[in-house]
Design a protein around this motif. Structure first.
Motif, PDB file in Angstrom:
ATOM      1  N   UNK A   1       0.673  -1.205   0.022  1.00  0.00           N
ATOM      2  CA  UNK A   1       0.111   0.016   0.102  1.00  0.00           C
ATOM      3  C   UNK A   1       0.758   1.260   0.014  1.00  0.00           C
ATOM      4  N   UNK A   2       0.707   2.074  -0.857  1.00  0.00           N
ATOM      5  CA  UNK A   2       1.310   3.352  -0.990  1.00  0.00           C
ATOM      6  C   UNK A   2       1.371   4.122   0.268  1.00  0.00           C
ATOM      7  N   UNK A   3       2.309   4.805   0.690  1.00  0.00           N
ATOM      8  CA  UNK A   3       2.460   5.720   1.975  1.00  0.00           C
ATOM      9  C   UNK A   3       1.849   6.934   1.757  1.00  0.00           C
ATOM     10  N   UNK A   4       1.037   7.273   2.614  1.00  0.00           N
ATOM     11  CA  UNK A   4       0.236   8.608   2.578  1.00  0.00           C
ATOM     12  C   UNK A   4       0.623   9.571   3.336  1.00  0.00           C
ATOM     13  N   UNK A   5       0.190  10.992   3.347  1.00  0.00           N
ATOM     14  CA  UNK A   5       0.727  11.818   4.218  1.00  0.00           C
ATOM     15  C   UNK A   5       0.061  11.957   5.566  1.00  0.00           C
TER      16      UNK A   5
ATOM     17  N   UNK B   1       4.310   1.600  15.387  1.00  0.00           N
ATOM     18  CA  UNK B   1       4.736   0.377  14.575  1.00  0.00           C
ATOM     19  C   UNK B   1       3.604   0.108  13.372  1.00  0.00           C
ATOM     20  N   UNK B   2       2.475  -0.021  13.843  1.00  0.00           N
ATOM     21  CA  UNK B   2       1.389  -0.422  12.930  1.00  0.00           C
ATOM     22  C   UNK B   2       1.217   0.432  11.801  1.00  0.00           C
ATOM     23  N   UNK B   3       1.485   1.880  12.059  1.00  0.00           N
ATOM     24  CA  UNK B   3       1.497   2.839  11.196  1.00  0.00           C
ATOM     25  C   UNK B   3       2.472   2.556  10.036  1.00  0.00           C
ATOM     26  N   UNK B   4       3.649   2.131  10.642  1.00  0.00           N
ATOM     27  CA  UNK B   4       4.736   1.884   9.555  1.00  0.00           C
ATOM     28  C   UNK B   4       4.478   0.983   8.678  1.00  0.00           C
ATOM     29  N   UNK B   5       3.970  -0.184   9.419  1.00  0.00           N
ATOM     30  CA  UNK B   5       3.688  -1.380   8.840  1.00  0.00           C
ATOM     31  C   UNK B   5       2.525  -1.352   7.815  1.00  0.00           C
ATOM     32  N   UNK B   6       1.712  -0.495   7.799  1.00  0.00           N
ATOM     33  CA  UNK B   6       0.607  -0.206   7.016  1.00  0.00           C
ATOM     34  C   UNK B   6       1.154  -0.430   5.249  1.00  0.00           C
TER      35      UNK B   6
END
Length: 347
Positions: A257-261, A340-345
């Motif tokens: 999934x692409x990283x968003x702002x 960590x969950x946000x990083x892994x998204x």
């Protein structure tokens, strides 16, 4: 002779910690590990110090391991001995130092002669890619020489595959596969006649068994496209299902999934309560130019520095008011998890 108390203590700590560090930690094929002879574990080597820790805590109650000699030069020499490690000298350590390897190898032969378990990385060096590097003959030669000295004892080469959903980040998947082990007794007569040819045949056999233990064993023209399909969405499929998909129909697998702002903002926000720890880990990681060490920094850093920070902050809070100490722990632990969950998204 039983492992030292330090070895057993460290093994117990890391055995439990590993299940906390990874989202899913699976060990497959332990029934393939022989019980009637000596075993030389041969894992791939993608994650520096993490690799021997994972094999050492899952493969056997007691594993002796070979490691680069330069780590024995400092104050850790005594501890490393207690942890059942043996030094291997390389050309970069000096040509004269290579002679000292014979002492190490004699110890290895003796251990295998006692039906002990030994670990050696056959790729010869670590890296950060999923595919298997060309194997050296080192592990094949070591095991075969032990078999030559103790022909009545079966000496096995045990293929091991370490498969990481991500090489550095926590709360993702890791699968260890213990593949087919094979005895070197049937190779003994040929080895006595044609040692070089026989070692090459053993190396190729081991290479094939190790590749069967890896999600993505080959670097072909589609390697990097397949590599992108190893992510938090696909690794939950299970080892064999994902391996088959990557081989036959990788195009159908979801991408990262692409990283968003918004994701970046949430990562920064949830990092704030543990900011000193994140800065320490980031600083230590920067000391290692070799990216293969970064996984080790994250793996050990989260075990050591986060609990120290939480204990330090909680103690100060308790001196002011007990509820402040509890609040500090809840906020810091919760934010570390969410960070960590946000990083892994997007991984």
């Amino acid at each position: 002779m039983k492992p030292s108390l330090l070895y057993r203590f460290v093994r117990a700590i890391f055995r439990q910690y590993t299940f906390l560090f990874y989202r899913r930690f699976k060990v497959l094929g332990k029934e393939n590990i022989p019980t009637d002879g000596a075993v030389l574990f041969s894992p791939n080597h993608q994650n520096s110090l993490v690799d021997p820790l994972l094999v050492g805590t899952t493969g056997s109650e007691s594993v002796h391991s070979l490691t680069r000699s330069d780590v024995f030069d400092g104050p850790l020499k005594g501890i490393l001995k207690q942890m059942q490690t043996l030094p291997v000298y390389r050309i970069r350590d000096g040509y004269d130092q290579l002679k000292r390897n014979q002492t190490t190898f004699e110890k290895c032969y003796a251990l295998l002669g006692e039906k002990k378990h030994l670990m050696m990385f056959s790729e010869g060096g670590h890296h950060e890619e999923y595919f298997l590097q060309r194997l050296s003959k080192g592990s094949s030669r070591l095991a075969m020489e032990a078999q030559k000295r103790y022909p009545e004892i079966p000496v096995y080469l045990q293929a091991v595959g370490l498969n990481f959903g991500h090489h550095t980040q926590a709360l993702l998947d890791c699968t260890i596969v213990y593949g087919n082990a094979f005895s070197l007794q049937p190779f003994l007569d040929d080895y006595l006649k044609e040692p070089s040819k026989t070692l090459n045949a053993i190396r190729l056999r081991l290479e094939g068994e190790m590749k069967a233990c890896l999600w993505l064993p080959e670097k072909d023209e589609f390697y990097f496209e397949r590599k992108e399909k190893i992510n938090r969405k696909t690794t939950s499929m299970g080892f064999y299902a994902l391996k088959e998909k990557l081989e036959k129909e990788y195009q159908s697998l979801p991408r990262k999934t692409p990283e968003t702002l918004l994701q970046k903002a949430l990562i920064a926000f949830f990092a704030l309560p543990n900011l000193p720890v994140h800065l320490v880990i980031y600083r230590i990681q920067g000391l290692f130019k070799d990216a293969a060490f970064h996984g080790m920094v994250h793996y050990l850093g989260k075990l050591i520095f986060f609990p120290l920070w939480w204990c330090f902050g909680a103690l100060i809070g308790f001196f002011v008011a007990p509820e402040m100490g509890f609040a500090f722990l809840i906020v810091c632990i919760g934010s570390a998890y969410l960070n960590q969950k946000m990083i892994n998204f997007s991984l």
